[in-house]
Design a protein around this motif. Structure first.
Motif, mmCIF file in Angstrom:
data_model
loop_
_atom_site.group_PDB
_atom_site.id
_atom_site.type_symbol
_atom_site.label_atom_id
_atom_site.label_comp_id
_atom_site.label_asym_id
_atom_site.label_seq_id
_atom_site.Cartn_x
_atom_site.Cartn_y
_atom_site.Cartn_z
ATOM 1 N N ILE A 39 -31.791 100.178 50.459
ATOM 2 C CA ILE A 39 -33.252 100.264 50.350
ATOM 3 C C ILE A 39 -33.850 98.890 50.038
ATOM 4 N N LEU A 40 -33.220 98.159 49.131
ATOM 5 C CA LEU A 40 -33.728 96.836 48.782
ATOM 6 C C LEU A 40 -33.605 95.863 49.946
ATOM 7 N N ARG A 41 -32.511 95.949 50.715
ATOM 8 C CA ARG A 41 -32.342 95.075 51.868
ATOM 9 C C ARG A 41 -33.384 95.366 52.948
ATOM 10 N N ALA A 42 -33.922 96.574 52.985
ATOM 11 C CA ALA A 42 -34.976 96.905 53.940
ATOM 12 C C ALA A 42 -36.277 96.182 53.602
ATOM 13 N N SER A 43 -36.445 95.827 52.319
ATOM 14 C CA SER A 43 -37.623 95.066 51.860
ATOM 15 C C SER A 43 -38.943 95.742 52.243
ATOM 16 N N LEU A 44 -38.958 97.072 52.160
ATOM 17 C CA LEU A 44 -40.175 97.824 52.465
ATOM 18 C C LEU A 44 -40.648 98.629 51.253
ATOM 19 N N GLY A 45 -40.043 98.361 50.103
ATOM 20 C CA GLY A 45 -40.402 99.082 48.890
ATOM 21 C C GLY A 45 -39.407 100.175 48.587
ATOM 22 N N ARG A 58 -36.232 88.501 39.238
ATOM 23 C CA ARG A 58 -36.977 87.332 39.707
ATOM 24 C C ARG A 58 -37.481 86.470 38.561
ATOM 25 N N HIS A 59 -37.863 87.085 37.460
ATOM 26 C CA HIS A 59 -38.444 86.337 36.353
ATOM 27 C C HIS A 59 -37.412 85.830 35.348
ATOM 28 N N LEU A 60 -36.331 86.593 35.161
ATOM 29 C CA LEU A 60 -35.382 86.258 34.107
ATOM 30 C C LEU A 60 -34.002 85.870 34.617
ATOM 31 N N GLY A 61 -33.815 85.900 35.952
ATOM 32 C CA GLY A 61 -32.515 85.568 36.499
ATOM 33 C C GLY A 61 -31.566 86.755 36.446
ATOM 34 N N MET A 62 -30.326 86.532 36.788
ATOM 35 C CA MET A 62 -29.283 87.563 36.888
ATOM 36 C C MET A 62 -29.575 88.488 38.068
ATOM 37 N N GLY A 63 -28.548 89.179 38.538
ATOM 38 C CA GLY A 63 -28.685 90.032 39.706
ATOM 39 C C GLY A 63 -29.456 91.303 39.425
ATOM 40 N N VAL A 64 -29.951 91.913 40.493
ATOM 41 C CA VAL A 64 -30.680 93.179 40.354
ATOM 42 C C VAL A 64 -29.769 94.251 39.766
ATOM 43 N N GLY A 65 -28.499 94.251 40.195
ATOM 44 C CA GLY A 65 -27.552 95.225 39.665
ATOM 45 C C GLY A 65 -27.304 95.049 38.182
ATOM 46 N N VAL A 99 -22.922 97.705 39.546
ATOM 47 C CA VAL A 99 -21.833 97.055 40.280
ATOM 48 C C VAL A 99 -21.901 97.418 41.759
ATOM 49 N N ALA A 100 -22.122 98.705 42.037
ATOM 50 C CA ALA A 100 -22.223 99.155 43.430
ATOM 51 C C ALA A 100 -23.422 98.515 44.122
ATOM 52 N N LEU A 101 -24.526 98.384 43.395
ATOM 53 C CA LEU A 101 -25.727 97.780 43.965
ATOM 54 C C LEU A 101 -25.487 96.321 44.331
ATOM 55 N N ASP A 102 -24.975 95.538 43.389
ATOM 56 C CA ASP A 102 -24.747 94.118 43.663
ATOM 57 C C ASP A 102 -23.682 93.907 44.740
ATOM 58 N N THR A 103 -22.690 94.791 44.786
ATOM 59 C CA THR A 103 -21.671 94.692 45.840
ATOM 60 C C THR A 103 -22.295 94.902 47.217
ATOM 61 N N THR A 104 -23.172 95.888 47.323
ATOM 62 C CA THR A 104 -23.848 96.162 48.595
ATOM 63 C C THR A 104 -24.752 95.009 49.003
ATOM 64 N N LEU A 105 -25.476 94.445 48.036
ATOM 65 C CA LEU A 105 -26.347 93.311 48.341
ATOM 66 C C LEU A 105 -25.539 92.101 48.808
ATOM 67 N N VAL A 107 -22.694 92.306 50.492
ATOM 68 C CA VAL A 107 -22.084 92.613 51.795
ATOM 69 C C VAL A 107 -23.126 92.717 52.907
ATOM 70 N N VAL A 108 -24.248 93.343 52.606
ATOM 71 C CA VAL A 108 -25.297 93.549 53.616
ATOM 72 C C VAL A 108 -26.253 92.356 53.586
ATOM 73 N N PRO A 109 -26.378 91.625 54.677
ATOM 74 C CA PRO A 109 -27.251 90.441 54.684
ATOM 75 C C PRO A 109 -28.726 90.807 54.665
ATOM 76 N N VAL A 110 -29.554 89.833 54.329
ATOM 77 C CA VAL A 110 -31.001 90.018 54.361
ATOM 78 C C VAL A 110 -31.432 90.285 55.801
ATOM 79 N N GLN A 111 -32.292 91.283 55.966
ATOM 80 C CA GLN A 111 -32.746 91.671 57.300
ATOM 81 C C GLN A 111 -34.187 91.229 57.513
ATOM 82 N N HIS A 112 -34.492 90.763 58.720
ATOM 83 C CA HIS A 112 -35.854 90.308 59.023
ATOM 84 C C HIS A 112 -36.522 91.159 60.102
ATOM 85 N N ALA A 113 -35.742 91.719 60.999
ATOM 86 C CA ALA A 113 -36.303 92.509 62.092
ATOM 87 C C ALA A 113 -36.712 93.894 61.595
#
Length: 212
Positions: A39-45, A58-65, A99-105, A107-113
């Motif tokens: 969902i986060l890689r979709a960047s649509l909310g 974004r404000h404090l650093g460290m990964g989303v996971g 852990v699962a969230l950060d692992t997925t982020l 592995v799955v690259p940022v998408q633009h299309a």
């Protein structure tokens, strides 16, 4: 979410079903974290909690996971005055999702299309509903955020719907102020996750009673 499909509390520690429940819990928790990553890689909310974790990252650093784990642990502390009792699923929720969230982020690259982001969002929401049904249906303890909702419901006497709405609105506001992503995916998640979780709970809830 209809109460008639929610599994009743209780943990069985005998019989062959315990193995099934532990396995289902583990898969459900990992799938939940992974689906949030999609969902986060979709960047649509995404969900209000996803927006909060993004903003904190974004404000404090460290990964989303990492922030998913930290926030889950902090929410768990709120259970103490609410007299909520955690289960193995509760602890697993705190330890596994991030852990699962950060692992997925990773592995799955940022998408633009947009042609890729939309299916990614739809797949993430669908898998999130399945994961919710799996880990709740294992009947080994609710997640910290679910427990906060039910605990406040019991302590205040307010409806589940009102309590959930107030929690989600508060978290979403904090996420927006911190710069978390909010968009069409947020609306889709809000409308779809309840029906999806209810549907999958009917299929994923492990029956009560021993099967040994």
């Amino acid at each position: 979410m209809a109460t008639d499909v929610l599994p009743r509390p209780g943990i069985e520690w005998r019989g062959r079903r315990l193995g099934r429940r532990l396995g289902q819990l583990a898969v459900g928790l990992w799938l939940y974290g992974s689906s949030v990553g999609l969902i986060l890689r979709a960047s649509l909310g995404g969900s209000p909690w996803d927006s909060l974790h993004q903003g904190l990252s974004r404000h404090l650093g460290m990964g989303v996971g990492v922030w998913m784990t930290v926030v889950g642990a902090l929410v768990l502390l709120l259970w103490i005055p609410l007299r909520q009792r955690p289960g193995v699923g509760t602890v697993g929720n705190v330890l596994v999702l991030g852990v699962a969230l950060d692992t997925t982020l990773a592995v799955v690259p940022v998408q633009h299309a947009l042609a890729v982001r939309v299916p990614l969002l739809l797949a993430g929401v669908l898998l999130n509903g399945l994961a919710t049904g799996m880990y709740i249906g294992a009947r080994l303890g609710p997640g910290p955020r679910d427990g906060l909702m039910t605990g406040l419901h019991r302590r205040t006497g307010r409806s589940i719907r009102l309590v959930r709405t107030l929690i989600e609105a508060t978290v979403l506001t904090a996420g927006v102020l911190l710069g978390g992503t909010v968009g069409v995916g947020t609306v889709l998640y809000a409308l779809a996750i309840g029906p999806l979780a209810q549907f999958f709970l009917r299929w994923c809830t492990v029956p009560e009673g021993r099967a040994g």
